[in-house]
Design a protein around this motif. Structure first.
Motif, short mmCIF file in Angstrom:
data_model
loop_
_atom_site.label_atom_id
_atom_site.label_comp_id
_atom_site.label_asym_id
_atom_site.label_seq_id
_atom_site.Cartn_x
_atom_site.Cartn_y
_atom_site.Cartn_z
N UNK A 263 0.84 -1.20 0.00
CA UNK A 263 0.00 0.00 0.00
C UNK A 263 0.87 1.25 0.00
N UNK A 264 1.92 1.27 0.79
CA UNK A 264 2.83 2.41 0.83
C UNK A 264 3.53 2.62 -0.49
N UNK A 265 3.87 1.52 -1.15
CA UNK A 265 4.51 1.62 -2.46
C UNK A 265 3.52 2.13 -3.50
N UNK A 266 2.26 1.78 -3.34
CA UNK A 266 1.23 2.26 -4.26
C UNK A 266 1.02 3.76 -4.08
N UNK A 267 1.03 4.23 -2.83
CA UNK A 267 0.88 5.67 -2.57
C UNK A 267 2.06 6.42 -3.19
N UNK A 268 3.26 5.86 -3.06
CA UNK A 268 4.43 6.51 -3.63
C UNK A 268 4.35 6.57 -5.16
N UNK A 269 3.77 5.54 -5.75
CA UNK A 269 3.69 5.47 -7.22
C UNK A 269 2.53 6.31 -7.76
N UNK A 270 1.39 6.26 -7.10
CA UNK A 270 0.20 6.99 -7.55
C UNK A 270 -0.18 7.99 -6.47
N UNK A 271 0.41 9.16 -6.52
CA UNK A 271 0.25 10.17 -5.48
C UNK A 271 -1.17 10.68 -5.27
N UNK B 292 -3.76 8.85 -5.03
CA UNK B 292 -4.52 7.88 -4.25
C UNK B 292 -4.22 8.09 -2.77
N UNK B 293 -5.25 8.07 -1.96
CA UNK B 293 -5.06 8.23 -0.52
C UNK B 293 -4.94 6.87 0.15
N UNK B 294 -4.41 6.88 1.35
CA UNK B 294 -4.30 5.63 2.10
C UNK B 294 -5.68 5.06 2.40
N UNK B 295 -6.65 5.92 2.67
CA UNK B 295 -8.01 5.45 2.93
C UNK B 295 -8.58 4.73 1.71
N UNK B 296 -8.36 5.30 0.53
CA UNK B 296 -8.85 4.65 -0.70
C UNK B 296 -8.17 3.30 -0.89
N UNK B 297 -6.87 3.25 -0.63
CA UNK B 297 -6.15 1.98 -0.78
C UNK B 297 -6.53 0.98 0.29
N UNK B 298 -6.93 1.45 1.47
CA UNK B 298 -7.45 0.54 2.49
C UNK B 298 -8.72 -0.14 1.99
N UNK C 192 -8.59 4.50 -12.84
CA UNK C 192 -9.44 5.07 -13.89
C UNK C 192 -10.11 6.34 -13.38
N UNK C 193 -10.65 6.27 -12.20
CA UNK C 193 -11.39 7.39 -11.62
C UNK C 193 -10.48 8.58 -11.35
N UNK C 194 -9.35 8.35 -10.69
CA UNK C 194 -8.48 9.44 -10.25
C UNK C 194 -7.62 10.03 -11.36
N UNK C 195 -7.23 9.18 -12.32
CA UNK C 195 -6.31 9.61 -13.35
C UNK C 195 -6.93 9.70 -14.74
N UNK C 196 -8.20 9.34 -14.87
CA UNK C 196 -8.86 9.42 -16.17
C UNK C 196 -8.32 8.44 -17.18
N UNK D 233 -9.55 1.36 -18.81
CA UNK D 233 -9.30 0.10 -18.07
C UNK D 233 -7.98 -0.51 -18.55
N UNK D 234 -7.77 -0.51 -19.86
CA UNK D 234 -6.55 -1.10 -20.42
C UNK D 234 -5.31 -0.35 -19.95
N UNK D 235 -5.35 0.98 -19.94
CA UNK D 235 -4.22 1.78 -19.46
C UNK D 235 -3.93 1.49 -17.99
N UNK D 236 -4.98 1.41 -17.20
CA UNK D 236 -4.81 1.14 -15.77
C UNK D 236 -4.20 -0.24 -15.55
#
Length: 65
Positions: free
Chosen positions: A14-22, A24-30, A44-48, A51-54
């Motif tokens: 989760x911490x690595x995901x936050x570092x990669x996708x700034x 995204x919040x920790x609550x969302x990743x929880x 998709x939602x946060x970065x527009x 599905x394939x790109x994500x």
């Protein structure tokens, strides 16, 4: 590394995901709880992204960890 390993160790990744996708919040990743489809939807939602790109971005992130 496969997704099962990431899902099983989500608290660590989760911490690595936050570092990669700034945007995204920790609550969302929880709420994602390591579910790949949920993470893709959040990207998709946060970065527009499509599905394939994500999915490609998640694959690239997995390859680095």
């Amino acid at each position: 590394m496969n997704w099962d390993q990431i899902e099983g160790n989500w608290k660590e990744f989760k911490g690595k995901a936050v570092a990669n996708w700034g945007k995204l919040t920790e609550d969302e990743l929880d709420r994602v709880q390591g579910r790949r489809t949920e993470l893709a939807g959040l990207l998709q939602q946060k970065y527009g992204k499509t599905r394939e790109e994500a999915e490609k971005e998640i694959d690239a992130w997995m390859a680095r960890h």
